[in-house]
Design an enzyme around this catalytic site. Structure first.
Site, mmCIF file in Angstrom:
data_model
loop_
_atom_site.group_PDB
_atom_site.id
_atom_site.type_symbol
_atom_site.label_atom_id
_atom_site.label_comp_id
_atom_site.label_asym_id
_atom_site.label_seq_id
_atom_site.Cartn_x
_atom_site.Cartn_y
_atom_site.Cartn_z
ATOM 1 N N GLU A 216 0.809 -1.222 0.000
ATOM 2 C CA GLU A 216 0.000 0.000 0.000
ATOM 3 C C GLU A 216 0.840 1.269 0.000
ATOM 4 O O GLU A 216 0.577 2.195 -0.778
ATOM 5 C CB GLU A 216 -0.936 0.002 1.219
ATOM 6 C CG GLU A 216 -2.082 -0.997 1.121
ATOM 7 C CD GLU A 216 -3.121 -0.624 0.075
ATOM 8 O OE1 GLU A 216 -3.150 0.545 -0.354
ATOM 9 O OE2 GLU A 216 -3.876 -1.516 -0.334
ATOM 10 N N THR A 217 1.830 1.336 0.876
ATOM 11 C CA THR A 217 2.536 2.620 1.054
ATOM 12 C C THR A 217 4.046 2.482 1.211
ATOM 13 O O THR A 217 4.697 3.410 1.669
ATOM 14 C CB THR A 217 2.003 3.360 2.298
ATOM 15 O OG1 THR A 217 2.236 2.545 3.465
ATOM 16 C CG2 THR A 217 0.524 3.662 2.167
#
Length: 336
Positions: free
Chosen positions: A131-132
């Site tokens: 995700e990040t």
């Protein structure tokens, strides 16, 4: 995260303006000055959820409409990449190495999450990694700007983003943070695990017990929140995620799942030429899919935990990237 003090200070100014102009559409300034939609939204939040209209008027006076967000969300979707091109985006030496470091740094929280929710550390780390990049890219848009822009200026999905805007305002009230201080993606996804506001309010947890849920800069809360999300979406402790399959015969394509929801079980798929290398219950419903791999077509069964991962992002390739990254994290961690 910034407290509500700064918002409250700005609200004093807003209340003064509201007193001069009156509440309602005419009191709204900046990019939403005179917007009937915003005035209606303010009335709804005041009537149904107990917000002070003066505070909301003052807040929206500082909200900015972002054309770049509208351009991004309206842009035609890129051609879907095949697995052989998608996988290398997320399965990299850098992502694996950083994931091992993240695992070691937050081992206590990850072990606690596994004990409480039954989700092994490698899957939580893999989600945050995909995700990040473990918090390295959580988004630079003010969430208030992003959600307002999409709620009021993007008709195709306005109802969805209006709901998320409502959830966002409620979560900032509950967590006592300034709505203008929080940042995320252009679609309003937030923090290390990229939760939308509705997911935050439903599944995020105060995992370090400090009285606040902070998924932006508190990895412990982010870890617990991912585990909570998985558990609430049916994660089975000890269950595997996917099983490689060998196929044969003329009816193989009849077994391919349309969408993500499993509609056939292992026995039905075997009759169509699908044979797993693992021992699986005959009556187990699975998602049957084919990927265009670097060495040719790959056939897989997605098991119940695979389906759980697709609740986080409705994509077969996303779930496979998370699963394979998790496996490589375990391998790399054992070698360091």
């Amino acid at each position: 995260m910034h407290s509500l003090r700064s918002w409250a200070a700005r609200t004093v100014i807003g209340v003064g303006m509201a007193g001069l102009l009156g509440t309602g559409a005419q009191a709204l300034a900046a990019d939403y000055d005179g917007s009937p939609q915003v005035a209606e939204f303010v009335e709804e939040m005041t009537r149904d959820y107990g917000f002070a209209s003066e505070q909301l008027v003052a807040l929206f006076a500082e909200v900015e409409r972002k054309q770049a967000i509208l351009d991004a969300i309206s842009r035609p979707a890129e051609k879907v990449k095949p697995w052989k091109e998608y996988r290398p985006i997320f399965i990299t030496d850098a992502r694996i190495a950083r994931g091992v470091d993240f695992w070691r740094q937050h081992q206590a929280a990850l072990e606690k999450a596994e004990a409480e929710y039954g989700v092994p550390p490698q899957f939580i780390v893999a989600i945050i990694g995909v995700e990040t990049f473990y918090g390295g890219n959580t988004g630079s848009w003010r969430v208030m700007d992003a959600l307002s822009t999409l709620a009021f200026d993007y008709p195709p999905r306005a109802p969805f983003f209006r709901k998320e805007l409502r959830e966002f305002l409620m979560l900032t009230r509950e967590e006592q943070v300034d709505p203008l201080s929080l940042k995320g993606s252009y679609a309003g996804a937030m923090g290390l695990p990229q939760f939308m506001p509705s997911s935050f309010r439903a599944y995020a947890v105060d995992f370090d017990g400090d009285g606040h849920i902070n998924i932006w800069s508190n990895p412990t809360d982010a870890i617990g929140s991912v585990a909570s999300y998985f558990k609430r979406h049916g994660w089975q402790t000890g269950g595997q995620v996917a099983s490689r399959v060998q196929v044969s015969g003329a009816r193989v394509d009849e077994g391919l799942t349309q969408g993500l929801d499993p509609v056939k079980n292992v026995a039905e798929l075997r009759a169509l030429g699908w044979k797993s290398k693992d021992k699986l219950a005959e009556d187990l419903p699975v998602t049957a899919f084919r990927l265009e791999g670097a060495q040719g077509d790959e056939y897989w069964f997605g098991l119940p935990n695979f389906y759980t991962i697709t609740r986080y992002n409705r994509s077969v390739m996303y779930a496979m990237a998370v699963n394979q990254l998790s496996e490589l994290l375990v391998e790399a961690r054992g070698n360091r």
